[in-house]
Design a protein around this motif. Structure first.
Motif, PDB file in Angstrom:
ATOM      1  N   GLU A  71       0.828  -1.203   0.000  1.00 16.93           N
ATOM      2  CA  GLU A  71       0.000   0.000   0.000  1.00 16.93           C
ATOM      3  C   GLU A  71       0.864   1.256   0.000  1.00 16.93           C
ATOM      4  OE1 GLU A  71      -2.992  -0.054  -0.641  1.00 16.93           O
ATOM      5  OE2 GLU A  71      -3.712  -2.046  -0.091  1.00 16.93           O
ATOM      6  N   TYR A  72       1.995   1.188   0.674  1.00 16.39           N
ATOM      7  CA  TYR A  72       2.916   2.327   0.667  1.00 16.39           C
ATOM      8  C   TYR A  72       3.436   2.568  -0.751  1.00 16.39           C
ATOM      9  CZ  TYR A  72       6.929   5.263   1.886  1.00 16.39           C
ATOM     10  OH  TYR A  72       7.837   6.286   1.951  1.00 16.39           O
ATOM     11  N   GLY A  73       3.860   1.487  -1.417  1.00 15.30           N
ATOM     12  CA  GLY A  73       4.351   1.616  -2.777  1.00 15.30           C
ATOM     13  C   GLY A  73       3.294   2.145  -3.728  1.00 15.30           C
ATOM     14  N   ALA A  74       2.044   1.661  -3.571  1.00 10.49           N
ATOM     15  CA  ALA A  74       0.947   2.133  -4.431  1.00 10.49           C
ATOM     16  C   ALA A  74       0.721   3.629  -4.247  1.00 10.49           C
ATOM     17  CB  ALA A  74      -0.328   1.356  -4.123  1.00 10.49           C
ATOM     18  N   ASN A  75       0.814   4.106  -3.011  1.00 10.15           N
ATOM     19  CA  ASN A  75       0.668   5.536  -2.754  1.00 10.15           C
ATOM     20  C   ASN A  75       1.750   6.338  -3.454  1.00 10.15           C
ATOM     21  OD1 ASN A  75      -1.318   6.784  -0.474  1.00 10.15           O
ATOM     22  ND2 ASN A  75      -1.081   4.581  -0.197  1.00 10.15           N
ATOM     23  N   PRO A 119       7.669  -1.982  10.119  1.00 16.96           N
ATOM     24  CA  PRO A 119       7.572  -1.960   8.652  1.00 16.96           C
ATOM     25  C   PRO A 119       8.800  -2.602   8.022  1.00 16.96           C
ATOM     26  CG  PRO A 119       7.183   0.220   9.613  1.00 16.96           C
ATOM     27  CD  PRO A 119       7.760  -0.640  10.695  1.00 16.96           C
ATOM     28  N   THR A 120       8.720  -2.885   6.747  1.00 17.36           N
ATOM     29  CA  THR A 120       9.885  -3.396   6.042  1.00 17.36           C
ATOM     30  C   THR A 120      11.025  -2.385   6.077  1.00 17.36           C
ATOM     31  OG1 THR A 120      10.727  -4.139   3.902  1.00 17.36           O
ATOM     32  CG2 THR A 120       8.946  -2.534   3.867  1.00 17.36           C
ATOM     33  N   LEU A 121      12.226  -2.889   6.108  1.00 14.99           N
ATOM     34  CA  LEU A 121      13.402  -2.022   6.061  1.00 14.99           C
ATOM     35  C   LEU A 121      13.585  -1.379   4.694  1.00 14.99           C
ATOM     36  CD1 LEU A 121      15.896  -4.389   7.938  1.00 14.99           C
ATOM     37  CD2 LEU A 121      14.609  -2.463   8.889  1.00 14.99           C
ATOM     38  N   LEU A 122      12.807  -1.834   3.723  1.00 10.86           N
ATOM     39  CA  LEU A 122      12.962  -1.358   2.347  1.00 10.86           C
ATOM     40  C   LEU A 122      12.066  -0.167   1.996  1.00 10.86           C
ATOM     41  CD1 LEU A 122      13.125  -4.843   0.592  1.00 10.86           C
ATOM     42  CD2 LEU A 122      15.040  -3.336   1.176  1.00 10.86           C
ATOM     43  N   TRP A 126      11.256   1.724  -1.640  1.00 10.26           N
ATOM     44  CA  TRP A 126       9.930   1.762  -2.272  1.00 10.26           C
ATOM     45  C   TRP A 126       9.430   3.206  -2.416  1.00 10.26           C
ATOM     46  CZ3 TRP A 126      11.518  -2.234  -3.796  1.00 10.26           C
ATOM     47  CH2 TRP A 126      11.559  -3.460  -3.147  1.00 10.26           C
ATOM     48  N   ASN A 127       9.867   4.075  -1.524  1.00  6.03           N
ATOM     49  CA  ASN A 127       9.515   5.493  -1.614  1.00  6.03           C
ATOM     50  C   ASN A 127       9.983   6.075  -2.951  1.00  6.03           C
ATOM     51  OD1 ASN A 127       8.849   8.178  -0.953  1.00  6.03           O
ATOM     52  ND2 ASN A 127      10.836   8.512  -0.002  1.00  6.03           N
ATOM     53  N   VAL A 128      11.243   5.829  -3.264  1.00  4.41           N
ATOM     54  CA  VAL A 128      11.825   6.380  -4.487  1.00  4.41           C
ATOM     55  C   VAL A 128      11.360   5.599  -5.714  1.00  4.41           C
ATOM     56  CG1 VAL A 128      13.981   6.859  -5.705  1.00  4.41           C
ATOM     57  CG2 VAL A 128      13.828   7.248  -3.237  1.00  4.41           C
ATOM     58  N   ALA A 129      11.423   4.273  -5.635  1.00  9.13           N
ATOM     59  CA  ALA A 129      11.090   3.438  -6.787  1.00  9.13           C
ATOM     60  C   ALA A 129       9.626   3.613  -7.195  1.00  9.13           C
ATOM     61  CB  ALA A 129      11.383   1.970  -6.477  1.00  9.13           C
ATOM     62  N   GLY A 130       8.736   3.688  -6.211  1.00 10.63           N
ATOM     63  CA  GLY A 130       7.320   3.852  -6.515  1.00 10.63           C
ATOM     64  C   GLY A 130       7.051   5.171  -7.226  1.00 10.63           C
ATOM     65  N   PHE A 131       7.629   6.235  -6.708  1.00 10.12           N
ATOM     66  CA  PHE A 131       7.414   7.552  -7.330  1.00 10.12           C
ATOM     67  C   PHE A 131       7.957   7.576  -8.755  1.00 10.12           C
ATOM     68  CE2 PHE A 131       8.289  11.938  -8.372  1.00 10.12           C
ATOM     69  CZ  PHE A 131       7.180  12.616  -7.875  1.00 10.12           C
ATOM     70  N   LEU A 132       9.156   7.031  -8.954  1.00 12.51           N
ATOM     71  CA  LEU A 132       9.750   7.022 -10.284  1.00 12.51           C
ATOM     72  C   LEU A 132       8.936   6.179 -11.260  1.00 12.51           C
ATOM     73  CD1 LEU A 132      13.567   6.776  -9.462  1.00 12.51           C
ATOM     74  CD2 LEU A 132      12.289   8.782 -10.230  1.00 12.51           C
ATOM     75  N   LEU A 133       8.409   5.053 -10.787  1.00 12.28           N
ATOM     76  CA  LEU A 133       7.577   4.225 -11.646  1.00 12.28           C
ATOM     77  C   LEU A 133       6.308   4.972 -12.048  1.00 12.28           C
ATOM     78  CD1 LEU A 133       6.837   1.571 -13.043  1.00 12.28           C
ATOM     79  CD2 LEU A 133       5.920   0.758 -10.842  1.00 12.28           C
ATOM     80  N   GLY A 134       5.666   5.622 -11.090  1.00 17.31           N
ATOM     81  CA  GLY A 134       4.456   6.359 -11.391  1.00 17.31           C
ATOM     82  C   GLY A 134       4.716   7.518 -12.338  1.00 17.31           C
ATOM     83  N   ALA A 135       5.753   8.298 -12.056  1.00 19.36           N
ATOM     84  CA  ALA A 135       6.058   9.450 -12.906  1.00 19.36           C
ATOM     85  C   ALA A 135       6.530   8.999 -14.282  1.00 19.36           C
ATOM     86  CB  ALA A 135       7.106  10.318 -12.236  1.00 19.36           C
ATOM     87  N   THR A 219       6.543  -8.705  -8.007  1.00 19.25           N
ATOM     88  CA  THR A 219       6.830 -10.008  -7.402  1.00 19.25           C
ATOM     89  C   THR A 219       8.099  -9.951  -6.558  1.00 19.25           C
ATOM     90  OG1 THR A 219       5.785 -11.141  -9.271  1.00 19.25           O
ATOM     91  CG2 THR A 219       7.264 -12.448  -7.884  1.00 19.25           C
ATOM     92  N   ALA A 220       9.139  -9.306  -7.096  1.00 19.67           N
ATOM     93  CA  ALA A 220      10.387  -9.166  -6.352  1.00 19.67           C
ATOM     94  C   ALA A 220      10.195  -8.318  -5.103  1.00 19.67           C
ATOM     95  CB  ALA A 220      11.453  -8.560  -7.248  1.00 19.67           C
ATOM     96  N   ALA A 221       9.400  -7.247  -5.207  1.00 18.23           N
ATOM     97  CA  ALA A 221       9.169  -6.376  -4.053  1.00 18.23           C
ATOM     98  C   ALA A 221       8.402  -7.112  -2.955  1.00 18.23           C
ATOM     99  CB  ALA A 221       8.381  -5.138  -4.502  1.00 18.23           C
ATOM    100  N   ILE A 222       7.422  -7.904  -3.330  1.00 14.18           N
ATOM    101  CA  ILE A 222       6.665  -8.692  -2.341  1.00 14.18           C
ATOM    102  C   ILE A 222       7.583  -9.685  -1.636  1.00 14.18           C
ATOM    103  CG2 ILE A 222       4.887 -10.489  -2.110  1.00 14.18           C
ATOM    104  CD1 ILE A 222       3.316  -8.958  -4.279  1.00 14.18           C
ATOM    105  N   PHE A 223       8.385 -10.388  -2.406  1.00 12.51           N
ATOM    106  CA  PHE A 223       9.310 -11.372  -1.830  1.00 12.51           C
ATOM    107  C   PHE A 223      10.261 -10.717  -0.830  1.00 12.51           C
ATOM    108  CE2 PHE A 223      13.319 -13.691  -1.807  1.00 12.51           C
ATOM    109  CZ  PHE A 223      12.908 -15.005  -1.616  1.00 12.51           C
TER     110      PHE A 223
END
Length: 228
Positions: A71-75, A119-122, A126-135, A219-223
């Motif tokens: 959910e954090y990554g989706a945000n 929370p996950t240490l990652l 996910w903060n950076v990767a999620g934003f970059l993927l969305g943008a 899949t990799a992020a979930i794992f």
């Protein structure tokens, strides 16, 4: 295993054996806002039963940790999309889906705090990767943003379905409140998935390739988030 992914190409209705999707009004409609205020339904119950032993505690903590990370990554993905498309005609639709994801994340923040789950240490990644993927996908236009939404929301929905099946096999009476929550959020994710399809995701050149690449990353992020 809880949290595993089960590949699917479903567009709604059913995702996985024995798991039914409840139909909802389309996003953006007046009926959705007046008849189904999503902020009310997920906060009416306590979700997690006290663990019976260390094994159950570890299992539940892993599940909650990865759900929170998702959910954090989706945000962050929707934040990236809004940074690019927020002032276009697609902006209000993306904002509406993002607002639902904010409620999901708030609920998982609450559950993690109540149950002392770290929370996950990652999260910084996910903060950076999620934003970059969305943008990045939004720079391809509305179709790119919708393709990303379809890929991510399908992955999250299938992940939730795998948890539902596992909890149902384990002890559905014991996990009844957690099942309610996961099913509710799963239905929201499928609504987003279907919205993406309805708004021309599949018309993007290279749609199938982009979708596969994004879902491989999910899949990799979930794992990783289950374990770190």
């Amino acid at each position: 295993m809880l949290g595993s992914l089960v590949p699917s190409s479903s567009r709604g209705g059913r995702l996985g054996a024995g798991v039914t999707i409840v139909s909802r009004p389309p996003l953006g409609s007046l009926h959705w806002h007046t008849a189904l205020p999503v902020q009310l339904s997920s906060r009416a119950y306590s979700v997690i039963p006290p663990p019976r032993d260390e094994a159950e505690k570890a299992l539940l903590h892993s599940m909650l940790r990865v759900d929170h990370a998702g959910e954090y990554g989706a945000n962050r993905i929707y934040a990236g999309q809004m940074a690019v498309l927020g002032r276009t005609q697609t902006g209000p639709l993306i904002q509406e889906m993002w607002d639902q994801e904010k409620k999901h994340l708030a609920k998982f923040n609450e559950i993690l705090a109540e149950n002392r789950v770290r929370p996950t240490l990652l999260l910084p990644l996910w903060n950076v990767a999620g934003f970059l993927l969305g943008a990045g996908t939004a720079l391809l236009g509305k179709e790119g943003a919708m393709a990303c939404t379809v890929a991510v929301e399908e992955s999250i929905s299938e992940h939730y379905n795998s948890q539902i099946r596992a909890l149902m096999e384990e002890d559905p009476d014991r996990y009844v409140e957690l099942l309610k929550l996961i099913k509710e959020f799963r239905d929201d994710e499928m609504e987003h998935h279907d919205t993406g399809l309805e708004h021309d995701a599949e018309s993007l050149p290279g749609y199938k390739l982009l979708k596969s690449a994004i879902q491989l990353g999910c899949t990799a992020a979930i794992f990783a988030s289950q374990r770190l």
